[in-house]
Enzyme design. Structure first.
Site, PDB file in Angstrom:
ATOM      1  N   GLY A  34       0.844  -1.205   0.000  1.00 38.56           N
ATOM      2  CA  GLY A  34       0.000   0.000   0.000  1.00 38.56           C
ATOM      3  C   GLY A  34       0.872   1.246   0.000  1.00 38.56           C
ATOM      4  O   GLY A  34       0.656   2.181  -0.776  1.00 38.56           O
ATOM      5  N   HIS A  35       1.890   1.256   0.864  1.00 40.40           N
ATOM      6  CA  HIS A  35       2.830   2.391   0.890  1.00 40.40           C
ATOM      7  C   HIS A  35       3.552   2.500  -0.453  1.00 40.40           C
ATOM      8  O   HIS A  35       3.774   3.605  -0.968  1.00 40.40           O
ATOM      9  CB  HIS A  35       3.880   2.194   1.991  1.00 40.40           C
ATOM     10  CG  HIS A  35       3.333   2.187   3.386  1.00 40.40           C
ATOM     11  ND1 HIS A  35       3.338   1.069   4.189  1.00 40.40           N
ATOM     12  CD2 HIS A  35       2.762   3.175   4.129  1.00 40.40           C
ATOM     13  CE1 HIS A  35       2.809   1.371   5.366  1.00 40.40           C
ATOM     14  NE2 HIS A  35       2.447   2.632   5.355  1.00 40.40           N
ATOM     15  N   GLN A  59       0.058  11.565  17.581  1.00 36.99           N
ATOM     16  CA  GLN A  59      -1.202  11.117  16.986  1.00 36.99           C
ATOM     17  C   GLN A  59      -1.744   9.842  17.635  1.00 36.99           C
ATOM     18  O   GLN A  59      -2.784   9.327  17.236  1.00 36.99           O
ATOM     19  CB  GLN A  59      -1.074  10.942  15.475  1.00 36.99           C
ATOM     20  CG  GLN A  59      -0.234   9.765  15.015  1.00 36.99           C
ATOM     21  CD  GLN A  59      -0.034   9.797  13.511  1.00 36.99           C
ATOM     22  OE1 GLN A  59       0.719  10.602  12.988  1.00 36.99           O
ATOM     23  NE2 GLN A  59      -0.727   8.919  12.801  1.00 36.99           N
ATOM     24  N   LYS A 148      -7.148   4.937   1.991  1.00 38.45           N
ATOM     25  CA  LYS A 148      -7.376   4.025   3.131  1.00 38.45           C
ATOM     26  C   LYS A 148      -7.682   4.828   4.401  1.00 38.45           C
ATOM     27  O   LYS A 148      -8.533   4.443   5.197  1.00 38.45           O
ATOM     28  CB  LYS A 148      -6.129   3.157   3.287  1.00 38.45           C
ATOM     29  CG  LYS A 148      -5.808   2.658   4.652  1.00 38.45           C
ATOM     30  CD  LYS A 148      -6.479   1.335   4.896  1.00 38.45           C
ATOM     31  CE  LYS A 148      -5.965   0.633   6.117  1.00 38.45           C
ATOM     32  NZ  LYS A 148      -5.787   1.472   7.270  1.00 38.45           N
ATOM     33  N   GLN A 152      -8.287  11.296   7.264  1.00 38.16           N
ATOM     34  CA  GLN A 152      -6.962  11.940   7.312  1.00 38.16           C
ATOM     35  C   GLN A 152      -6.684  12.669   5.988  1.00 38.16           C
ATOM     36  O   GLN A 152      -6.237  13.821   5.978  1.00 38.16           O
ATOM     37  CB  GLN A 152      -5.894  10.877   7.551  1.00 38.16           C
ATOM     38  CG  GLN A 152      -4.474  11.348   7.306  1.00 38.16           C
ATOM     39  CD  GLN A 152      -3.461  10.270   7.671  1.00 38.16           C
ATOM     40  OE1 GLN A 152      -3.193  10.051   8.827  1.00 38.16           O
ATOM     41  NE2 GLN A 152      -2.890   9.607   6.680  1.00 38.16           N
ATOM     42  N   LEU A 181      -4.383  -3.469   3.011  1.00 39.26           N
ATOM     43  CA  LEU A 181      -3.071  -3.619   3.639  1.00 39.26           C
ATOM     44  C   LEU A 181      -2.897  -2.533   4.694  1.00 39.26           C
ATOM     45  O   LEU A 181      -3.287  -1.379   4.482  1.00 39.26           O
ATOM     46  CB  LEU A 181      -1.954  -3.534   2.583  1.00 39.26           C
ATOM     47  CG  LEU A 181      -1.539  -4.893   2.000  1.00 39.26           C
ATOM     48  CD1 LEU A 181      -2.701  -5.644   1.412  1.00 39.26           C
ATOM     49  CD2 LEU A 181      -0.431  -4.745   0.986  1.00 39.26           C
ATOM     50  N   SER A 182      -2.341  -2.927   5.820  1.00 34.90           N
ATOM     51  CA  SER A 182      -2.127  -1.990   6.932  1.00 34.90           C
ATOM     52  C   SER A 182      -0.956  -2.496   7.763  1.00 34.90           C
ATOM     53  O   SER A 182      -0.802  -3.710   7.943  1.00 34.90           O
ATOM     54  CB  SER A 182      -3.391  -1.935   7.800  1.00 34.90           C
ATOM     55  OG  SER A 182      -3.092  -1.378   9.061  1.00 34.90           O
ATOM     56  N   SER A 183      -0.153  -1.567   8.267  1.00 38.64           N
ATOM     57  CA  SER A 183       0.959  -1.977   9.127  1.00 38.64           C
ATOM     58  C   SER A 183       0.443  -2.736  10.333  1.00 38.64           C
ATOM     59  O   SER A 183       1.085  -3.665  10.823  1.00 38.64           O
ATOM     60  CB  SER A 183       1.732  -0.749   9.597  1.00 38.64           C
ATOM     61  OG  SER A 183       2.174  -0.014   8.483  1.00 38.64           O
TER      62      SER A 183
HETATM   63  P1  AMP Z   1       0.855   4.945   7.709  1.00 38.98           P
HETATM   64  O1  AMP Z   1       2.257   4.437   7.600  1.00 38.98           O
HETATM   65  O2  AMP Z   1      -0.131   3.930   8.144  1.00 38.98           O
HETATM   66  O3  AMP Z   1       0.778   6.240   8.476  1.00 38.98           O
HETATM   67  O4  AMP Z   1       0.423   5.304   6.223  1.00 38.98           O
HETATM   68  C1  AMP Z   1       1.181   6.157   5.419  1.00 38.98           C
HETATM   69  C2  AMP Z   1       0.408   6.471   4.169  1.00 38.98           C
HETATM   70  O5  AMP Z   1       0.130   5.253   3.463  1.00 38.98           O
HETATM   71  C3  AMP Z   1      -0.963   7.116   4.454  1.00 38.98           C
HETATM   72  O6  AMP Z   1      -1.203   8.127   3.483  1.00 38.98           O
HETATM   73  C4  AMP Z   1      -1.913   5.963   4.301  1.00 38.98           C
HETATM   74  O7  AMP Z   1      -3.224   6.357   3.932  1.00 38.98           O
HETATM   75  C5  AMP Z   1      -1.257   5.186   3.181  1.00 38.98           C
HETATM   76  N1  AMP Z   1      -1.694   3.776   3.190  1.00 38.98           N
HETATM   77  C6  AMP Z   1      -1.672   2.917   4.221  1.00 38.98           C
HETATM   78  N2  AMP Z   1      -2.190   1.728   3.866  1.00 38.98           N
HETATM   79  C7  AMP Z   1      -2.570   1.850   2.566  1.00 38.98           C
HETATM   80  C8  AMP Z   1      -3.196   0.975   1.620  1.00 38.98           C
HETATM   81  N3  AMP Z   1      -3.551  -0.263   1.928  1.00 38.98           N
HETATM   82  N4  AMP Z   1      -3.430   1.455   0.376  1.00 38.98           N
HETATM   83  C9  AMP Z   1      -3.082   2.722   0.033  1.00 38.98           C
HETATM   84  N5  AMP Z   1      -2.499   3.595   0.880  1.00 38.98           N
HETATM   85  C10 AMP Z   1      -2.248   3.174   2.128  1.00 38.98           C
END
Ligand code: AMP
Length: 279
Positions: A34-35, A59, A148, A152, A181-183
């Site tokens: 995703g990133h 945050q 996602k 935000q 997808l998510s961390s």
């Molecule tokens: P984070 O590391 O979770 O703060 O996410 C960093 C950036 O990646 C943010 O703009 C999120 O919206 C984006 N992001 C996270 N997961 C996804 C995903 N599955 N698809 C697209 N963008 C994502």
């Protein structure tokens, strides 16, 4: 790929670029595809792509959530190298907050009133604070955010609308079962990961039945679905894309947003309906 920890060094590196467009992708690390879709979007539009990796304490509204947030800098750096990132910025708290790790107060135009803003008080002030600080250091031409995290994205667009930085949104990247997808997925057990399909399935159910049932009925049906799952439904909201406030009837441009938890791990997702382009 340059790996830079100090904002002073980053400024020097960026000042040495002449007439090149800078794309910026802020992240909190534990990088996944995703990133990378954000990195690719930046690469396709900009000469130079800068990615930041920083777990922003302001945050998080729980110390436990902050300390459990996944992190693997070495792996992230290898992943970014393979995906043509030019500069990765990995500051520490002092670099960004000068010893005063606190949020500033932004007028978020009530975009933070519901959903994440309601369930995570102060979260978006923290996000706005760190993004503003990063923008001031990097001064990108373009910055890339994922749909996602829809609320935000809308808040960043709002706080940037008088700046020269153009905010681009990138669609949610999903696995083959539809899971966004998510961390945070890294913290799920295998079984919970499999069960997480209920989140996207619920969104699709609402989207597909929006003309058949009213919003209250759809919410009740999803609530019942979750009662039979190991996930707890925190909220399911139908919101206007303009205001991020709940709507009672489907309108032209809205999103269905959901948050659910399992074993103290909180996942969010959404679907945008009849959307005007978010870009
Ligand atoms: P984070 O590391 O979770 O703060 O996410 C960093 C950036 O990646 C943010 O703009 C999120 O919206 C984006 N992001 C996270 N997961 C996804 C995903 N599955 N698809 C697209 N963008 C994502």
């Amino acid at each position: 790929m340059k790996i830079i920890k100090k904002k002073s060094k980053l400024k020097v590196a960026l000042n040495s670029l002449s007439n090149q467009t800078i794309g910026f992708v802020p992240t909190m690390g534990a990088l996944h595809d995703g990133h990378i879709s954000l990195i690719k979007a930046s690469n396709s539009r900009c000469d130079i792509t800068v990615c930041s990796i920083y777990i922003n304490p302001t945050q998080f509204n729980s110390q436990k959530d902050l300390s459990n947030y996944p992190s693997n800098l070495k792996k992230d750096i290898e992943f970014l190298k393979k995906n043509q990132c030019d500069i990765v910025f990995t500051p520490n708290d002092f670099e960004l907050y000068d010893g005063n790790v606190k949020s500033c107060e932004f007028n978020l135009n009530k975009l933070d009133k519901y959903m994440e803003g309601k369930y995570r008080p102060g979260h978006f002030q923290g996000v706005a604070t760190v993004v503003t600080k990063l923008f001031e250091i990097i001064k990108p031409n373009f910055a890339f955010f994922g749909e996602k995290d829809l609320q935000q994205l809308m808040i960043i667009k709002h706080i940037s609308n008088e700046s020269d930085i153009k905010i681009f949104s990138v669609p949610t990247f999903r696995d083959k079962n539809g899971i966004a997808l998510s961390s945070r997925n890294n913290n799920l057990t295998k079984d919970s990961y499999r069960s997480a399909t209920i989140i996207f399935k619920s969104l699709c159910y609402c989207r597909d039945n929006i003309n058949k049932y009213d919003i209250v009925t759809l919410k009740n049906k999803v609530k019942k679905l979750f009662e039979r799952s190991k996930f707890n439904l925190e909220y399911l909201e139908f919101v206007s894309m303009e205001t991020m406030h709940p709507i009672d009837f489907s309108c032209h441009n809205f999103a269905i947003c959901i948050a659910a938890t399992v074993e103290n791990i909180r996942l969010i997702d959404n679907i945008i309906i009849n959307a005007k382009e978010t870009n």
